[in-house]
Design a protein around this motif. Structure first.
Motif, PDB file in Angstrom:
ATOM      1  N   PHE A 329     -33.845  -9.636 -22.421  1.00 27.91           N
ATOM      2  CA  PHE A 329     -33.983  -8.419 -23.236  1.00 27.91           C
ATOM      3  C   PHE A 329     -34.753  -7.360 -22.445  1.00 27.91           C
ATOM      4  N   SER A 330     -34.735  -6.155 -22.966  1.00 29.81           N
ATOM      5  CA  SER A 330     -35.489  -5.051 -22.369  1.00 29.81           C
ATOM      6  C   SER A 330     -36.976  -5.266 -22.622  1.00 29.81           C
ATOM      7  N   ALA A 331     -37.757  -5.292 -21.542  1.00 33.33           N
ATOM      8  CA  ALA A 331     -39.204  -5.464 -21.683  1.00 33.33           C
ATOM      9  C   ALA A 331     -39.813  -4.326 -22.489  1.00 33.33           C
ATOM     10  N   LYS A 332     -39.328  -3.119 -22.247  1.00 37.45           N
ATOM     11  CA  LYS A 332     -39.889  -1.962 -22.968  1.00 37.45           C
ATOM     12  C   LYS A 332     -39.670  -2.103 -24.467  1.00 37.45           C
ATOM     13  N   TYR A 333     -38.436  -2.468 -24.866  1.00 41.43           N
ATOM     14  CA  TYR A 333     -38.154  -2.602 -26.299  1.00 41.43           C
ATOM     15  C   TYR A 333     -39.022  -3.689 -26.926  1.00 41.43           C
ATOM     16  N   MET A 334     -39.166  -4.794 -26.209  1.00 39.88           N
ATOM     17  CA  MET A 334     -39.964  -5.902 -26.740  1.00 39.88           C
ATOM     18  C   MET A 334     -41.430  -5.493 -26.870  1.00 39.88           C
ATOM     19  N   MET A 335     -41.950  -4.803 -25.882  1.00 37.92           N
ATOM     20  CA  MET A 335     -43.362  -4.388 -25.943  1.00 37.92           C
ATOM     21  C   MET A 335     -43.596  -3.365 -27.046  1.00 37.92           C
ATOM     22  N   ASP A 336     -42.663  -2.433 -27.219  1.00 39.13           N
ATOM     23  CA  ASP A 336     -42.776  -1.465 -28.328  1.00 39.13           C
ATOM     24  C   ASP A 336     -42.835  -2.184 -29.674  1.00 39.13           C
ATOM     25  N   ALA A 337     -41.963  -3.197 -29.847  1.00 35.36           N
ATOM     26  CA  ALA A 337     -41.911  -3.941 -31.105  1.00 35.36           C
ATOM     27  C   ALA A 337     -43.206  -4.718 -31.330  1.00 35.36           C
ATOM     28  N   LEU A 338     -43.715  -5.360 -30.288  1.00 29.20           N
ATOM     29  CA  LEU A 338     -44.948  -6.140 -30.410  1.00 29.20           C
ATOM     30  C   LEU A 338     -46.144  -5.238 -30.707  1.00 29.20           C
ATOM     31  N   ARG A 339     -46.169  -4.051 -30.105  1.00 26.39           N
ATOM     32  CA  ARG A 339     -47.277  -3.124 -30.391  1.00 26.39           C
ATOM     33  C   ARG A 339     -47.233  -2.662 -31.843  1.00 26.39           C
ATOM     34  N   ALA A 340     -46.024  -2.479 -32.385  1.00 26.26           N
ATOM     35  CA  ALA A 340     -45.891  -2.046 -33.782  1.00 26.26           C
ATOM     36  C   ALA A 340     -46.443  -3.106 -34.727  1.00 26.26           C
ATOM     37  N   ILE A 341     -46.216  -4.380 -34.383  1.00 27.85           N
ATOM     38  CA  ILE A 341     -46.730  -5.467 -35.228  1.00 27.85           C
ATOM     39  C   ILE A 341     -48.215  -5.694 -34.943  1.00 27.85           C
ATOM     40  N   ASP A 342     -48.692  -5.220 -33.807  1.00 27.33           N
ATOM     41  CA  ASP A 342     -50.107  -5.028 -33.540  1.00 27.33           C
ATOM     42  C   ASP A 342     -50.924  -6.309 -33.446  1.00 27.33           C
ATOM     43  N   GLY A 343     -50.545  -7.179 -32.513  1.00 23.07           N
ATOM     44  CA  GLY A 343     -51.420  -8.268 -32.125  1.00 23.07           C
ATOM     45  C   GLY A 343     -51.564  -9.422 -33.094  1.00 23.07           C
ATOM     46  N   GLN A 344     -50.858  -9.402 -34.215  1.00 26.00           N
ATOM     47  CA  GLN A 344     -50.934 -10.516 -35.140  1.00 26.00           C
ATOM     48  C   GLN A 344     -50.078 -11.682 -34.608  1.00 26.00           C
ATOM     49  N   ASP A 345     -50.225 -12.862 -35.237  1.00 27.41           N
ATOM     50  CA  ASP A 345     -49.273 -13.936 -34.945  1.00 27.41           C
ATOM     51  C   ASP A 345     -47.910 -13.485 -35.442  1.00 27.41           C
ATOM     52  N   LEU A 359     -38.165  -9.776 -35.009  1.00 29.00           N
ATOM     53  CA  LEU A 359     -39.584 -10.093 -34.917  1.00 29.00           C
ATOM     54  C   LEU A 359     -40.242  -9.623 -36.199  1.00 29.00           C
ATOM     55  N   LYS A 360     -41.155 -10.434 -36.717  1.00 18.94           N
ATOM     56  CA  LYS A 360     -41.932  -9.995 -37.872  1.00 18.94           C
ATOM     57  C   LYS A 360     -43.292 -10.664 -37.843  1.00 18.94           C
ATOM     58  N   SER A 361     -44.242 -10.090 -38.551  1.00 16.19           N
ATOM     59  CA  SER A 361     -45.559 -10.689 -38.635  1.00 16.19           C
ATOM     60  C   SER A 361     -45.461 -12.011 -39.386  1.00 16.19           C
ATOM     61  N   ALA A 362     -46.213 -13.024 -38.910  1.00 15.81           N
ATOM     62  CA  ALA A 362     -46.205 -14.315 -39.597  1.00 15.81           C
ATOM     63  C   ALA A 362     -46.830 -14.213 -40.988  1.00 15.81           C
ATOM     64  N   ASP A 363     -47.631 -13.152 -41.210  1.00 18.97           N
ATOM     65  CA  ASP A 363     -48.353 -13.022 -42.484  1.00 18.97           C
ATOM     66  C   ASP A 363     -47.895 -11.848 -43.343  1.00 18.97           C
ATOM     67  N   ASP A 364     -46.992 -11.019 -42.831  1.00 16.65           N
ATOM     68  CA  ASP A 364     -46.672  -9.770 -43.530  1.00 16.65           C
ATOM     69  C   ASP A 364     -45.181  -9.481 -43.397  1.00 16.65           C
ATOM     70  N   ASP A 365     -44.471  -9.557 -44.503  1.00 16.98           N
ATOM     71  CA  ASP A 365     -43.019  -9.332 -44.474  1.00 16.98           C
ATOM     72  C   ASP A 365     -42.633  -7.858 -44.463  1.00 16.98           C
ATOM     73  N   SER A 366     -43.620  -6.953 -44.550  1.00 17.59           N
ATOM     74  CA  SER A 366     -43.271  -5.535 -44.685  1.00 17.59           C
ATOM     75  C   SER A 366     -42.774  -4.923 -43.377  1.00 17.59           C
ATOM     76  N   ILE A 367     -43.130  -5.541 -42.222  1.00 13.03           N
ATOM     77  CA  ILE A 367     -42.721  -4.995 -40.921  1.00 13.03           C
ATOM     78  C   ILE A 367     -41.650  -5.894 -40.320  1.00 13.03           C
ATOM     79  N   LEU A 368     -40.542  -5.285 -39.881  1.00 10.67           N
ATOM     80  CA  LEU A 368     -39.488  -6.041 -39.200  1.00 10.67           C
ATOM     81  C   LEU A 368     -38.993  -5.241 -38.010  1.00 10.67           C
ATOM     82  N   GLN A 369     -38.840  -5.920 -36.871  1.00  8.21           N
ATOM     83  CA  GLN A 369     -38.288  -5.300 -35.671  1.00  8.21           C
ATOM     84  C   GLN A 369     -37.062  -6.099 -35.245  1.00  8.21           C
TER      85      GLN A 369
END
Length: 377
Positions: A329-345, A359-369
């Motif tokens: 996958f594109s590293a840039k796209y993956m890093m953008d998505a991970l930053r949006a979810i902001d360091g959570q599991d 990708l989604k937060s393990a604790d929060d269903d409101s964010i999806l990438q």
């Protein structure tokens, strides 16, 4: 027009208005800021036709006098010049006096500037936004919606509708979606007192980025009013108008997989740092590809560039279930998505090496990438 004002207050409001000023405008007067003074206080308006920002400074706030008005009136002054002058004035007391029609005197300490203004009657009137649909969101929720979606809008004007974020209100719930056809970001929210009538609109990504700079870091309410071609965001002392994008936003719900063959739970920050390191040796082309494989509860992150070299790194997963997988996958796209979810599991769900994964937060269903993989294997 003649008044005295506290420089710090003027500068704060001016910084907000300047976000709507562009040198590339079809109407020359829009390179200026419209200043209006009446018995209630002072308002400033800036616009580039797409975005219009209006700020208001009251005569007094919390018992402190901010403006002393001698004579009401209005003027349009060159935005860049006026902003730089106010920024560099020597004292916190500013006197502004419009004489002889359009000549404007700006006085502070021992400094005096004379600017030639423009006729305020030639400045376009503010867009008329009738209260067709409206609701309120806390400012901090607005900022998180923007941060978690706007990076995924398209930067290409070939499909203008994709340069915006699609807001949908249905059954009292808010859904905000951005996609550039290669990835997708979605934020769900259930604010209080949402309209019962369903409606949707598309806000330009650039407008939301500028709005984000103005919104306070608090839970103070932001009123959102939607009309046919405009949206208005209202805070205590700022009105932010933006045009809406016309056209039908594509149905993105069918892109989101409902089942997965491989599921990985991992610390988001650790994965982000590993991919960031791997991207150093990825090719500097559009895809910036990184490979990801799952074996024995470990994730292998690798990148290979024949001209530069190769990197491999293992990241320990919290949990891996399902089939073993290799995917690129594109590293840039993956890093953008991970930053949006902001360091959570985070939980990553794969349906195959060439299928979109989420990708989604393990604790929060409101964010999806969602990201589309790249064919390399």
């Amino acid at each position: 027009m003649k008044f005295e004002i506290v420089r710090d207050e003027l500068l704060d409001a001016l910084n907000d208005v300047m976000k709507a000023i562009s040198s590339k405008v079809a109407i020359p007067i829009l390179t200026g800021i419209k200043i209006e003074v009446n018995e209630n206080g002072m308002s400033m308006t800036g616009s580039d036709s797409d975005i219009t920002i209006r700020t208001f400074i009251p005569v007094e706030r919390d018992g402190k006098e901010l403006i002393k008005i001698s004579e009401q009136g209005s003027i349009v002054l060159q935005a860049r010049v006026f902003s730089e002058i106010i920024r560099k004035l020597p004292t916190n007391e500013v006197k502004i006096n419009v004489t002889d029609g359009l000549l404007t005197l700006i006085h502070s300490g021992k400094s005096e500037f004379k600017l030639i203004g423009s006729n305020p009657d030639e400045y376009p009137i503010l867009p008329e936004v009738k209260d067709e649909h409206s609701f309120s969101l806390p400012a901090d929720l607005m900022k998180s919606i923007i941060r978690e979606t706007v990076f995924a809008v398209s930067q290409q004007e070939t499909r203008p509708i994709l340069t915006g974020v699609h807001w949908t209100v249905e059954e009292g719930k808010l859904s905000c979606v951005a996609t550039d056809s290669h990835r997708l970001a979605r934020k769900l929210a259930s604010p209080e007192n949402m309209p019962t009538i369903p409606f949707s609109f598309v806000i330009p990504g650039k407008s939301l980025q500028e709005l984000n700079k103005i919104l306070p870091d608090s839970d103070s309410p932001v009123k959102i009013i939607i009309a046919e071609q405009q949206v208005l965001f209202k805070t205590d002392h700022v009105l932010f108008y933006s045009r809406l994008l016309e056209g039908n936003y594509p149905d993105t719900s069918r892109l989101i997989p409902t089942e997965s063959k491989t599921s990985v739970t991992v610390n988001g920050r650790a994965l982000l740092q590993s991919i960031d390191r791997a991207s150093l040796l990825a090719k500097e082309d559009r895809n910036n590809i990184v490979r990801f494989s799952t074996e024995d509860k470990m994730i292998e992150i690798s990148s290979n560039s024949p001209e530069i070299g190769k990197v491999e790194e293992l990241v320990e997963a919290i949990q891996i279930t399902g089939e073993e997988l290799k995917i690129s996958f594109s590293a840039k796209y993956m890093m953008d998505a991970l930053r949006a979810i902001d360091g959570q599991d985070i939980e990553i769900q794969f349906t195959g090496a060439m299928r979109p994964f989420i990708l989604k937060s393990a604790d929060d269903d409101s964010i999806l990438q969602l990201i589309l993989p790249v064919r390399t294997y």
